[in-house]
Write an enzyme that holds these catalytic residues in place. Structure first.
Site, PDB file in Angstrom:
ATOM      1  N   ARG A  78      49.145   8.262 -60.806  1.00  0.00           N
ATOM      2  CA  ARG A  78      49.823   8.584 -62.066  1.00  0.00           C
ATOM      3  C   ARG A  78      50.257  10.062 -62.068  1.00  0.00           C
ATOM      4  NH1 ARG A  78      49.767  12.181 -66.101  1.00  0.00           N
ATOM      5  NH2 ARG A  78      47.498  12.179 -66.108  1.00  0.00           N
ATOM      6  N   ASP A  79      49.304  10.955 -62.206  1.00  0.00           N
ATOM      7  CA  ASP A  79      49.631  12.382 -62.317  1.00  0.00           C
ATOM      8  C   ASP A  79      50.321  12.874 -61.042  1.00  0.00           C
ATOM      9  OD1 ASP A  79      49.665  15.068 -63.072  1.00  0.00           O
ATOM     10  OD2 ASP A  79      47.635  15.035 -63.836  1.00  0.00           O
TER      11      ASP A  79
ATOM     12  N   HIS B 188      39.827  16.993 -66.748  1.00  0.00           N
ATOM     13  CA  HIS B 188      40.999  16.773 -65.899  1.00  0.00           C
ATOM     14  C   HIS B 188      41.514  18.158 -65.528  1.00  0.00           C
ATOM     15  CE1 HIS B 188      44.919  14.746 -64.917  1.00  0.00           C
ATOM     16  NE2 HIS B 188      45.376  15.951 -65.192  1.00  0.00           N
TER      17      HIS B 188
ATOM     18  N   HIS C  14      43.433  21.104 -62.945  1.00  0.00           N
ATOM     19  CA  HIS C  14      44.453  21.386 -61.939  1.00  0.00           C
ATOM     20  C   HIS C  14      44.033  22.619 -61.140  1.00  0.00           C
ATOM     21  CE1 HIS C  14      47.982  18.694 -63.026  1.00  0.00           C
ATOM     22  NE2 HIS C  14      47.006  18.318 -63.823  1.00  0.00           N
TER      23      HIS C  14
ATOM     24  N   CYS D 275      52.881  18.493 -64.190  1.00  0.00           N
ATOM     25  CA  CYS D 275      53.427  17.863 -65.385  1.00  0.00           C
ATOM     26  C   CYS D 275      54.904  18.194 -65.448  1.00  0.00           C
ATOM     27  CB  CYS D 275      52.712  18.363 -66.634  1.00  0.00           C
ATOM     28  SG  CYS D 275      53.391  17.622 -68.122  1.00  0.00           S
TER      29      CYS D 275
ATOM     30  N   ASN E 162      46.834  18.799 -58.964  1.00  0.00           N
ATOM     31  CA  ASN E 162      45.475  18.518 -59.404  1.00  0.00           C
ATOM     32  C   ASN E 162      44.467  19.041 -58.381  1.00  0.00           C
ATOM     33  OD1 ASN E 162      45.457  16.489 -61.841  1.00  0.00           O
ATOM     34  ND2 ASN E 162      47.161  15.895 -60.532  1.00  0.00           N
TER      35      ASN E 162
HETATM   36 ZN    ZN Z   1      47.316  16.564 -64.956  1.00  0.00          ZN
END
Ligand code: ZN
Length: 316
Positions: free
Chosen positions: A14-15, A211, A213, A244, A253
């Site tokens: 996803r990210d 979460h 980075h 993002c 990440n």
């Molecule tokens: Zn993220």
């Protein structure tokens, strides 16, 4: 320091993929997710139900979720920006739904085109939808406080806004809140401070995941600070992919391979086979040629004699 075991939640599909210029073919995504699960990854954020016009990389999320939920023992997570996304996520059988509330309202408007009040309304509607589902079909619902350590558009965010947002997400019906350093502005001290502050508002049991980075190289240091505060779930991305698209300057990440290496070296069990995990990089490289994969451990290899954390005895 306690050495409780941790849950690594892989967010690469996803990210990671949402920030890649290329689009990973659906069949490669499925192979990658299956290979990650086979390597022992127990939770994967497999996609997001956003408009394919905004993020064409996520256009096949429905098919990906339906594939992933067939994998025994895998917790399948998805990101949703609104009620409509949650409806699709539930219909596809997702086990966990994450709704981002960007504590920077500027970023919230840019990212999901909603004010804080509007995000809270979506959270309430999603919680109601989940409550209507039959037993065993109710996904876990997390409200994620994104840009919590600062925003590339607004700079530092007033802590009262963050705490109020955490409180409102819980009141709206979220099962828990998460803290996201979307922009990589956090440091170990701010990590400890904000975890404690949010936990005072929502209770320790309702903030268990972060979460993070690695934008400025502090990813693992921040993980350690959070771990020492009792956080047990860590999002990370294979090869450090990610960022993002609507927060300019936000990048990669925490690298899953390095994160697993750190915990396993410390004797903290992740349940993940590092060699098998690193082998999944080949699937990503082949599917997205030219996309740079990061990580120190994959480049250096495992230390001679490396055994990882002892696998806990199975419960009787
Ligand atoms: Zn993220």
């Amino acid at each position: 320091m306690t050495t409780s075991n941790v849950l690594i939640s892989e967010v690469g599909p996803r990210d990671g993929l949402q920030n890649c210029s290329g689009i990973m073919p659906t069949e490669d995504k499925k192979r990658w997710i299956s290979a990650l699960a086979a390597a022992g990854v127990k939770e994967i954020e497999v996609g997001s139900f956003v408009s394919p016009k905004l993020l064409p990389q996520m256009a096949d999320t429905d098919e990906i979720v339906r594939h992933a939920v067939q994998i025994p023992g895998l917790e399948v997570a998805v990101l949703v920006p609104n009620l409509k996304g949650a409806q699709l996520a539930i219909a596809a059988g997702a086990h966990k739904i994450t709704l981002p509330l960007s504590v920077s309202e500027t970023h919230s408007l840019r990212n999901i085109r909603r004010t804080h009040d509007q995000v809270i309304d979506e959270a309430k509607a999603i919680a109601n939808l989940i409550a209507e589902q039959s037993d065993g079909k109710r996904p876990h619902f997390e409200g994620s406080l994104s840009t919590a350590f600062g925003c590339t558009l607004e700079g530092p965010i007033d802590e009262q806004v963050i705490l109020k947002s955490a409180e409102r997400l819980m009141a709206a019906g979220c099962d828990e809140v998460g803290l996201s350093d979307t922009t990589g502005y956090g440091d170990p001290a701010s990590m400890r401070h904000l975890i404690r502050a949010v936990r005072r508002v929502v209770g320790d049991e309702n903030l268990t995941g972060v979460h993070l980075h690695n934008t400025r190289g502090l990813g693992l240091a921040n993980v350690m600070a959070a771990y020492e505060e009792g956080i047990t779930t860590f999002d990370s991305s294979l090869g450090g992919l990610g960022g993002c698209p609507t927060a300019p300057g936000a990048s990669g990440n925490v690298v899953t391979e390095d994160l697993v290496f750190m915990f396993e070296s410390m004797g903290v069990d992740t349940g993940i086979d590092l060699e098998a995990l690193m082998a999944t990089r080949d699937i990503v490289s082949a599917a997205l040629p030219g996309e740079e994969l990061y990580g120190f451990t994959p480049r250096a290899g495992l230390p001679l004699g490396f055994k990882g954390a002892p696998v806990p005895a199975a419960a009787e």
